[in-house]
Write a protein that holds these residues in place. Structure first.
Motif, mmCIF file in Angstrom:
data_model
loop_
_atom_site.group_PDB
_atom_site.id
_atom_site.type_symbol
_atom_site.label_atom_id
_atom_site.label_comp_id
_atom_site.label_asym_id
_atom_site.label_seq_id
_atom_site.Cartn_x
_atom_site.Cartn_y
_atom_site.Cartn_z
ATOM 1 N N ILE A 164 -32.115 -49.147 -55.826
ATOM 2 C CA ILE A 164 -30.695 -49.303 -56.166
ATOM 3 C C ILE A 164 -30.112 -47.989 -56.673
ATOM 4 N N SER A 165 -30.897 -47.263 -57.476
ATOM 5 C CA SER A 165 -30.436 -45.970 -57.969
ATOM 6 C C SER A 165 -30.171 -45.004 -56.811
ATOM 7 N N THR A 166 -31.043 -45.025 -55.812
ATOM 8 C CA THR A 166 -30.857 -44.158 -54.645
ATOM 9 C C THR A 166 -29.666 -44.611 -53.808
ATOM 10 N N MET A 167 -29.506 -45.935 -53.657
ATOM 11 C CA MET A 167 -28.388 -46.467 -52.879
ATOM 12 C C MET A 167 -27.045 -46.066 -53.472
ATOM 13 N N LEU A 168 -26.960 -46.076 -54.800
ATOM 14 C CA LEU A 168 -25.700 -45.725 -55.461
ATOM 15 C C LEU A 168 -25.333 -44.261 -55.266
ATOM 16 N N ARG A 169 -26.329 -43.441 -54.947
ATOM 17 C CA ARG A 169 -26.073 -42.011 -54.735
ATOM 18 C C ARG A 169 -25.766 -41.671 -53.279
ATOM 19 N N ILE A 170 -25.860 -42.676 -52.387
ATOM 20 C CA ILE A 170 -25.524 -42.442 -50.985
ATOM 21 C C ILE A 170 -24.021 -42.221 -50.873
ATOM 22 N N PRO A 171 -23.578 -41.103 -50.296
ATOM 23 C CA PRO A 171 -22.136 -40.792 -50.302
ATOM 24 C C PRO A 171 -21.285 -41.725 -49.453
ATOM 25 N N SER A 172 -21.785 -42.163 -48.315
ATOM 26 C CA SER A 172 -20.977 -42.976 -47.420
ATOM 27 C C SER A 172 -21.134 -44.461 -47.730
ATOM 28 N N GLU A 173 -20.034 -45.184 -47.646
ATOM 29 C CA GLU A 173 -20.074 -46.632 -47.868
ATOM 30 C C GLU A 173 -20.868 -47.333 -46.774
ATOM 31 N N GLN A 174 -20.812 -46.814 -45.558
ATOM 32 C CA GLN A 174 -21.573 -47.393 -44.455
ATOM 33 C C GLN A 174 -23.071 -47.260 -44.699
#
Length: 223
Positions: A164-174
């Protein structure tokens, strides 16, 4: 991922096959009996399939962690050999866990009749039929299995905190949506298994079986 899903599907089919056919046969023939050998077999394979299912879900959580948190290393870390070894380890752990439980359960003396308040043979109901001082060894095995399951659960939680921590740092919403959709099926199956198993087996044994207990046991076996 698909390799682990194949193993998970086989386990789910096996778990259903342990309880449902016998229950349907009893319903069609208007009987409520099962042989001693049949009861032993049912206990062994049910614990085996459900336990292996949980071990495999733990391995899948690690696979999700590597795929999302370390995508460039996923192919190297989760190669074919590693996947086969992890799956084989899950199956072997399930066999050992089931053999330990089944052996301890049926090594005790049953002195309170032969009626099980359930539509299949399960350890909590069988323990109600044992003598007062003869189920301590099985209680110890249950505590060991609970500790092992708790360790697996903590490992899964830590993995998903990192995910989840890594997902929140993904820049694109897609990209976030793709990562979330990858984890959602695993989280759904895991939540159903943990919640139903917790309610069915980690509560005090009562002298009677409620309709809610039966429903939860059915969900635990059929999910």
């Amino acid at each position: 991922m698909y390799f682990f899903l194949i193993n998970l599907s086989i386990l789910d089919i096996g778990a259903i096959s342990v309880t449902v056919p016998k229950s349907m046969t009893n319903s069609l023939m208007n009987t409520r009996s099962i042989s001693y050998t049949g009861c032993v077999t049912q206990v062994f394979f049910l614990i085996f399939f459900v336990g292996t299912d949980f071990f495999l879900l733990t391995v899948m959580a690690y696979d999700q962690y590597v795929a999302i948190c370390q995508p460039l290393h996923h192919e190297r870390v989760m190669n074919r050999t590693a996947c086969v070894q992890m799956a084989a380890g899950s199956w072997a752990s399930g066999v050992l866990n089931s053999a330990l439980h089944t052996g301890n359960t049926f090594a005790v003396s049953f002195c309170r009749g032969n009626k099980v308040d359930q539509f299949f043979c399960e350890i909590p109901q069988l323990l109600k039929l044992t003598c007062s001082d003869s189920y301590l060894s099985e209680t110890g095995v249950i505590l060991f299995s609970v500790s092992l399951a708790l360790c697996c659960f903590v490992f899964i939680i830590v993995s998903y905190i990192q995910i989840i921590s890594t997902m929140l740092r993904i820049p694109s919403e897609q990209g976030q949506h793709k990562a979330f959709s990858t984890c959602l099926p695993h989280l759904t199956v895991l939540s159903l298994l943990v919640c139903t198993a917790w309610f069915a087996y980690l509560k005090p044994l009562s002298s009677t079986t409620s309709q809610l207990d039966l429903v939860v046991s059915i969900l635990c076996c059929l999910q």
